[in-house]
Structures are given as C-alpha cells and as structure tokens.
Design a protein around this motif. Structure first.
Motif, PDB file in Angstrom:
ATOM      1  N   PHE A 261      94.902 149.562  -2.279  1.00 21.11           N
ATOM      2  CA  PHE A 261      93.510 149.417  -3.231  1.00 21.11           C
ATOM      3  C   PHE A 261      92.602 148.419  -2.911  1.00 21.11           C
ATOM      4  O   PHE A 261      91.311 149.401  -3.940  1.00 21.11           O
ATOM      5  N   ASN A 262      92.782 148.084  -2.530  1.00 24.19           N
ATOM      6  CA  ASN A 262      91.395 146.715  -1.919  1.00 24.19           C
ATOM      7  C   ASN A 262      90.327 147.933  -0.970  1.00 24.19           C
ATOM      8  O   ASN A 262      88.926 147.829  -1.305  1.00 24.19           O
ATOM      9  N   TRP A 263      90.784 148.634  -0.301  1.00 25.18           N
ATOM     10  CA  TRP A 263      89.873 149.753   0.208  1.00 25.18           C
ATOM     11  C   TRP A 263      89.117 150.731  -0.570  1.00 25.18           C
ATOM     12  O   TRP A 263      87.990 150.749  -0.011  1.00 25.18           O
ATOM     13  N   ASP A 264      89.795 150.637  -1.759  1.00 19.16           N
ATOM     14  CA  ASP A 264      89.427 151.524  -2.353  1.00 19.16           C
ATOM     15  C   ASP A 264      87.952 150.933  -3.297  1.00 19.16           C
ATOM     16  O   ASP A 264      87.112 151.721  -2.938  1.00 19.16           O
ATOM     17  N   LEU A 265      88.272 149.980  -3.550  1.00 21.36           N
ATOM     18  CA  LEU A 265      87.197 149.001  -4.162  1.00 21.36           C
ATOM     19  C   LEU A 265      86.076 149.107  -2.723  1.00 21.36           C
ATOM     20  O   LEU A 265      85.250 148.667  -3.582  1.00 21.36           O
TER      21      LEU A 265
END
Length: 399
Positions: A261-265
């Motif tokens: 989720f963090n790397w999507d952002l």
C-alpha cells in the motif's frame, strides 16, 4: 455500497489465498527449517536443495501462467492450486524421506504460482473491469501477513510441538484459509469490456524494455530469495543471536504487511520505475544490515527494511505487467516471474553450497546484495529506454 463490499470481498479472497499459498505452503519452511535440522536430520545442503526445488515448482507454475490466456482455465487452476497447497503442507509432516519432501516442495511451488500469479491476475482483471484503481497494494498485504503469521505461529509452537506436529498445525490453518479464498472470488467475466462499457486494450512495452525489465527482476529475485529462505538460520548463527531468527523473520512479515500500500502511494507521486529504484536501494541496505553491523537491533531494522521493500517490488512489477496487458494480466506476470523464479532456484543452491564450503551463510548475503546492485543499474537504464519508447510513440501519433 454493494460494489465496495464486493471489492473488499474480492481483495480479501486474494489476501487469504496469498497467506495460504505463500505463508503456509511456501514460507512456513523457513521458520521450521532449524527444527527440521535438529529433529528430522535435515542437512544444510539438503535444506538449500529443498528450497531450490520449491522455487523450481514456482518457476514451472510461472511458465504455465505465461502460456495461458483463457480466464476460465486460469480460475480452475487457481482453485486447484489452493487445494494442492494444503496437501503439500500435510505431506511435509508425514515423512523424513528427502525425496518425498522434494516432491512436496515442488508441488507447493506450483501451488504458490497458482495463487500468486493466476489469483493476482484474476483479481487485477476484476478490478479493471469494475473500474476500480488498478493497484494491488491491499491484495499483496497477504504476503506480509503470511510471513508474519507463520513466524508467530512457529514461535508459539516451537517449545511444545515437534516438527511433524507443527506442519500439521499449518495444514489445519490452511484449511481454514481455503474457504474464503475460494468463496469470495467470483467466476471471471470473459467479455472484452468494463462494466461502464470501455473496451479493454493491451498496450505492450517494447521488446528491449521487456528484456531489461525481466533482467532487473531476475536480480530482485536473487536478492529476495537468499534472505527469505535462510534468514532464520543466518540470524541464529550470528554471535549473541542464537534463537532470535524467528523474531527477525516475524519483523520481515510485519514490514511487508503495509509495504505494498505504501509503495502504491510512492509510485503515484514518483512514477513506477523511480519507486522500484528506491525500493531496490533500500532492500540492499536491509540485506546487509545483519552482517555489517550485527546485533539484534540492526538485524530487526534490516528485516523491516527487507520486508518493506521486496513485497513492494513484486507488487509494483506485477501491477505494471497487468496494466500493459489488462485483458490477460497473468500472461506478462508469468513471464516476469520466470525471471524471478530462475533466480530463486539459483540463489538457495549457491547459498547452501557457500555455507557448506565456508561454514557461514554470510557470503550468500553479500552475493545477494551485489546482484541487487546490478538490478538497480538495470532499472536506471530502463528509465532511459522508457523515455525513448514514449518519444517514439509520440512521433508515430504525430504522423
């Protein structure tokens, strides 16, 4: 409201399937490796070969996924793969025959590919068709949950169950996970349009881009597999850290849970390739922390970094593959994973051999970090190729 509830169910099916095929069927081997060496007579070299055979099964599954375009067939194989994952887990506790273990690990690898590639492809296809954001961060949280969950369960069982009983507990957990993983993923829609009527169209990258992308992903696979397979044994052999391996493995899983989720952002802000480069650099640091600095704190920090980056790289790469081929996302996912899978066969075998020759797993970590450095250089080169391809496309559209 109904659409959002269905989206959460589909993503949850993906999470449960990843916990099953990766957490239980694949990565439970890592925290159970030391106890199998102590109680079941598993040697260091044999442990490396069993890991390599598991990745050979995963590679075979990736090859199959890269050749299949039929969504209905993918759905059937995905569901069969989840059942096979449970059977293979049970078999590990039924024997001490290395040959049977090897067969079990091979089919567990096949099952892992079914859940990871076919399942991920089916979920991404569903998201695109229902006009949801084509990101897999929530889905890939299942990898981190699987790793952290396995480490926690193994740590709880270690003092009161033997190695056989621990495999059987993981089998029972797999049976529980199977139900939502099967029930909550709908049958695939085979029409060529989204729910809003938009035509799905593949936009493949250039051949040069794909070759460099696959080569960089090979390096990422090598960097990942050494730590993922041997980290418990590595930590347990470091000065003053005997018995702390499972805790560090748990930290990898905890770091991985929010990572996708963090790397999507991050990718939304920086672009996919820049996010991949940043993740690769941080992963190198995470791999080397235990051997460069030693001590529990450095090992835990390195584990959090490692867990927070390798899953992010997988998520970003497979999401990019799905965007290039929205009508058959598992096809390019399978090709990319072939590169990742070849590295996962070579890595454990080399590391096991180095450990036998040198009496330490440390050399394997240094080799893994070096290969990751090469992969980072390839990603930087890929940025230039992407820029060239975009310019070429723009010129063709202007004519």
């Amino acid at each position: 409201m109904r659409e959002q509830r269905q989206r959460l169910q589909v993503l949850s099916a993906g999470i449960f399937s990843l916990v099953l095929v990766l957490g239980v069927a694949r990565f439970a081997y890592t925290p159970l490796l030391p106890v199998m060496q102590q109680q079941a007579g598993l040697g260091v070299a044999e442990a490396g070969w069993l890991a390599a055979i598991n990745y050979a099964g995963y590679l075979s599954g990736a090859l199959i996924a890269s050749l299949i375009s039929d969504l209905v067939l993918k759905d059937k194989l995905y569901r069969i793969g989840l059942v096979v994952a449970i059977v293979c887990t049970a078999i590990m506790g039924m024997t001490t025959d290395v040959t049977i273990w090897a067969v079990s690990r091979y089919f567990a690898g096949l099952a892992s590919a079914a859940g990871m590639l076919l399942g991920t492809g089916l979920i991404l296809n569903w998201l695109i068709r229902h006009n949801h954001r084509s990101e897999l961060g929530i889905h890939f949280a299942g990898i981190g949950i699987g790793i952290a969950g396995c480490a926690a369960v193994a740590a709880l069982m270690n003092s009161w169950l033997d190695w056989r009983e621990q495999w059987f507990v993981f089998t029972a957990i797999g049976c529980v996970l199977l139900v939502p993983a099967l029930r909550w993923l709908p049958a695939p829609d085979t029409s060529g349009v989204t729910k809003s009527g938009q035509v799905l169209e593949d936009k493949p990258p250039s051949p040069l881009f794909l070759r460099l992308f696959m080569a960089s992903y090979f390096c990422a696979g090598f960097g990942f597999v050494v730590s993922a397979t041997f980290i418990v044994a590595i930590i347990n052999h470091l000065p003053g850290l005997s018995g702390q391996g499972n805790l560090v493995f748990l930290a990898i899983g905890i770091g991985a849970i929010p990572a996708c989720f963090n790397w999507d952002l991050i990718a939304r802000r920086t672009g996919d390739l820049n996010a991949l480069i940043l993740a690769a650099v941080l992963q190198i640091v995470g791999i080397l922390m235990p051997v460069l600095f030693g001590g529990l704190l450095a090992s835990l920090f390195g584990a959090l970094l490692f867990g927070g980056t390798f899953v992010g790289m997988v998520s970003l790469v497979l999401t990019m593959a799905g965007r290039y081929y929205p009508t058959k996302p598992a096809k390019m996912m399978g090709k990319m994973t072939l590169s990742y899978g070849v590295a996962q066969i070579i890595g454990p075998a080399i590391t096991g051999w180095l450990a036998t020759q040198l009496g330490s797993y440390n050399a394997g970590l240094y080799v893994a970090a070096g290969v990751m450095l090469v992969g980072t250089a390839l990603l930087l080169l890929l940025k230039l190729v992407e820029k060239r391809d975009l310019a070429s496309t723009a010129r063709l559209q202007a004519v």
